[in-house]
Design a protein around this motif. Structure first.
Motif, PDB file in Angstrom:
ATOM      1  N   LYS A 155     -49.597 -58.054 -57.748  1.00 15.15           N
ATOM      2  CA  LYS A 155     -49.621 -58.806 -56.497  1.00 15.15           C
ATOM      3  C   LYS A 155     -50.868 -58.527 -55.682  1.00 15.15           C
ATOM      4  O   LYS A 155     -51.353 -59.386 -54.934  1.00 15.15           O
ATOM      5  CB  LYS A 155     -48.389 -58.459 -55.649  1.00 15.15           C
ATOM      6  N   ASN A 156     -51.403 -57.304 -55.799  1.00 13.33           N
ATOM      7  CA  ASN A 156     -52.523 -56.882 -54.969  1.00 13.33           C
ATOM      8  C   ASN A 156     -53.883 -57.152 -55.600  1.00 13.33           C
ATOM      9  O   ASN A 156     -54.912 -56.799 -55.020  1.00 13.33           O
ATOM     10  CB  ASN A 156     -52.386 -55.385 -54.655  1.00 13.33           C
ATOM     11  N   GLU A 194     -59.351 -61.708 -60.212  1.00 13.84           N
ATOM     12  CA  GLU A 194     -58.696 -60.873 -61.219  1.00 13.84           C
ATOM     13  C   GLU A 194     -57.434 -61.538 -61.754  1.00 13.84           C
ATOM     14  O   GLU A 194     -57.155 -61.499 -62.955  1.00 13.84           O
ATOM     15  CB  GLU A 194     -58.357 -59.514 -60.616  1.00 13.84           C
ATOM     16  N   LYS A 195     -56.674 -62.159 -60.867  1.00  9.47           N
ATOM     17  CA  LYS A 195     -55.459 -62.855 -61.297  1.00  9.47           C
ATOM     18  C   LYS A 195     -55.793 -64.000 -62.242  1.00  9.47           C
ATOM     19  O   LYS A 195     -55.114 -64.203 -63.259  1.00  9.47           O
ATOM     20  CB  LYS A 195     -54.700 -63.383 -60.082  1.00  9.47           C
ATOM     21  N   ALA A 196     -56.845 -64.749 -61.914  1.00  6.12           N
ATOM     22  CA  ALA A 196     -57.238 -65.881 -62.758  1.00  6.12           C
ATOM     23  C   ALA A 196     -57.704 -65.411 -64.122  1.00  6.12           C
ATOM     24  O   ALA A 196     -57.382 -66.015 -65.155  1.00  6.12           O
ATOM     25  CB  ALA A 196     -58.336 -66.688 -62.069  1.00  6.12           C
ATOM     26  N   ALA A 197     -58.466 -64.321 -64.150  1.00  8.61           N
ATOM     27  CA  ALA A 197     -58.974 -63.794 -65.417  1.00  8.61           C
ATOM     28  C   ALA A 197     -57.836 -63.289 -66.292  1.00  8.61           C
ATOM     29  O   ALA A 197     -57.821 -63.513 -67.511  1.00  8.61           O
ATOM     30  CB  ALA A 197     -59.980 -62.679 -65.154  1.00  8.61           C
TER      31      ALA A 197
END
Length: 452
Positions: free
Chosen positions: A345-346, A351-354
């Motif tokens: 979540k953080n 980073e989430k997309a990668a």
């Protein structure tokens, strides 16, 4: 095995741990599949969803439990319940959506309505047609026998006599989920990838532990750099190279260090350890994810070594890329694959997309690796139906009888080169489940010994 003999009477012939041989009929026989639905999927603790998928009251998620479908529902008080998605009147599904948020569930056949807790709260024409003699309290949706969660992962069982979830998972199963839960403050990515492969579910489980196949099956993944190939100097320094079909195939090193953990009820973890993968990749970023020092301390010495795949019997696979997969048996020759992806979540948006991009491209319907694996599983299943082909046994002889099991920190550990120990352990446990013993007998029969 004679055609007229019941599989229940021939389990020792179907799976021989001593010879490392599996009868191919277990992958296509309808009677065996029916036994699995009753004695395995009708008793085991099965993964349903992650708590972050149903955060608000009224949130629901439909999940498979063997040949049944259940609705996992967040209650008004914040607790979670699960019940069969089948109306107690005429059997119609009371919910057609796979997930969402509702105030209640209404059957679209006759309008019987059920509350979030599964209780029957409304029947059209109750006074007129039933003369107020229908006792609604006697016709709720059928609930699962037990439901619990471990670190946000929700499981349920239809067996009221099953041991508690944490006991069922044991050290091996709990570690498998810890490896995913310790990636941060995790949440499930919205949406579950689902697709169908014409294969028996056990082929998909077998493949979880198979590090013998990547250099052949996934040559294209090596070629495009999706998986780091062994470093040139490492290959030349001791790895095998074989030539066939005009292709020079760099095999994974023969001394690639593997760590295997086997646990009661059939849970297992198997694959390279972190250090071995980094050496093999010549110092490049390995396929597996390296845990931070503070996380390694939580996981312990053995847990922090794991770069292979944990598997919770019968069909829950935790993979190194922050995902969890269900292999849902639909028939002896059809398996539905579900992929749940997780993220911190953080983490930053970048980073989430990668992370999501990597997850999509490795596994799932667009995953390069699973498209290749699926072709092998489908072909392997097809051959088990041949009148003569099915008489040829499956072989699990790699390292058979050569590896010692070391007990440490509650885990049963094998350190060895590439092997088939976890596969053999899975089939051993599968055989014992089909004997339909008591829970204590099953635990004893699947308690790791000193050698495999």
């Amino acid at each position: 095995m004679k055609e007229t003999t019941s599989p229940a009477d021939q389990l020792d012939e179907l799976v021989s741990v001593e010879r490392g041989e599996i009868d191919r009929r277990i992958f296509s026989d309808q009677e065996i599949f029916d036994m699995e639905m009753k004695h395995i999927f009708g008793r085991a603790w099965l993964f349903l969803c992650h708590e972050t998928q149903i955060p608000k009251r009224g949130d629901f998620f439909e999940a498979p439990m063997g040949s049944d479908n259940v609705l996992v529902v967040r209650q008004k008080d914040g607790s979670i319940r699960a019940f069969l998605n089948t109306c107690s009147h005429r059997g119609n599904a009371v919910c057609r959506a796979e997930e969402g948020n509702v105030r209640n569930f209404m059957c679209t056949y006759h309008g019987w309505t059920f509350g979030l807790d599964g209780e029957l709260i409304g029947v059209p024409g109750k006074s007129i047609f039933y003369k107020d003699k229908l006792d609604l309290s006697k016709h709720p949706l059928r609930k699962v026998a037990q439901l619990d969660s471990y670190r946000g992962f929700v499981f349920a069982t239809f067996d009221e006599t099953a041991p508690p979830l944490e006991e069922y998972l044991g050290p091996t199963g709990r570690l498998g989920l810890d490896l995913l839960a310790e990636r941060g403050d995790i949440e499930a990515v919205p949406g579950v990838q689902k697709f169908v492969v014409k294969t028996n579910w056990k082929f998909t489980v077998d493949n979880v532990f198979d590090y013998y196949h990547p250099q052949i099956t996934h040559m294209s993944a090596f070629a495009v750099g999706l998986i780091p190939a062994p470093a040139d100097d490492f290959v030349e320094g001791g790895a095998m190279t074989e030539t066939g079909a005009n292709l020079e195939v760099p095999f994974l090193p023969t001394d690639l260090h593997n760590v295997v953990m086997v646990g009661e009820y059939g849970h297992a973890i198997s694959g390279p350890d972190q250090d071995s993968l980094e050496v093999t990749a010549g110092g490049r970023e390995p396929f597996a994810w390296r845990y931070k020092p503070e996380t390694q301390e939580k996981l312990g010495h053995h847990g922090s070594r794991v770069a292979g795949h944990p598997h919770i019997f019968p069909t829950t696979w935790v993979n190194a890329g922050g995902q969890l997969s269900l292999r849902v048996p639909r028939s002896p020759g059809v398996t539905e694959i579900w992929w749940f992806s997780f993220r911190d979540k953080n983490a930053s948006p970048e980073e989430k997309a990668a992370t999501l991009s990597a997850q999509i491209h490795f596994f799932g319907p667009a995953g390069l690796l699973e498209q290749e694996d699926g072709e092998n599983w489908a072909q392997s299943t097809l051959q088990t139906r041949g009148t003569v082909s099915r008489e040829v046994p499956q072989l699990l002889k790699m390292g058979l009888g050569t590896s010692e099991i070391v007990k440490d920190d509650g885990l049963a550990i094998i350190d060895a080169p590439i092997n088939e120990h976890a596969q053999l352990w899975t089939y051993h446990a599968w055989r014992e489940w089909l004997r339909n013993p008591t829970w204590e007998e099953l635990r004893q029969r699947t308690m790791p010994g000193d050698r495999l």
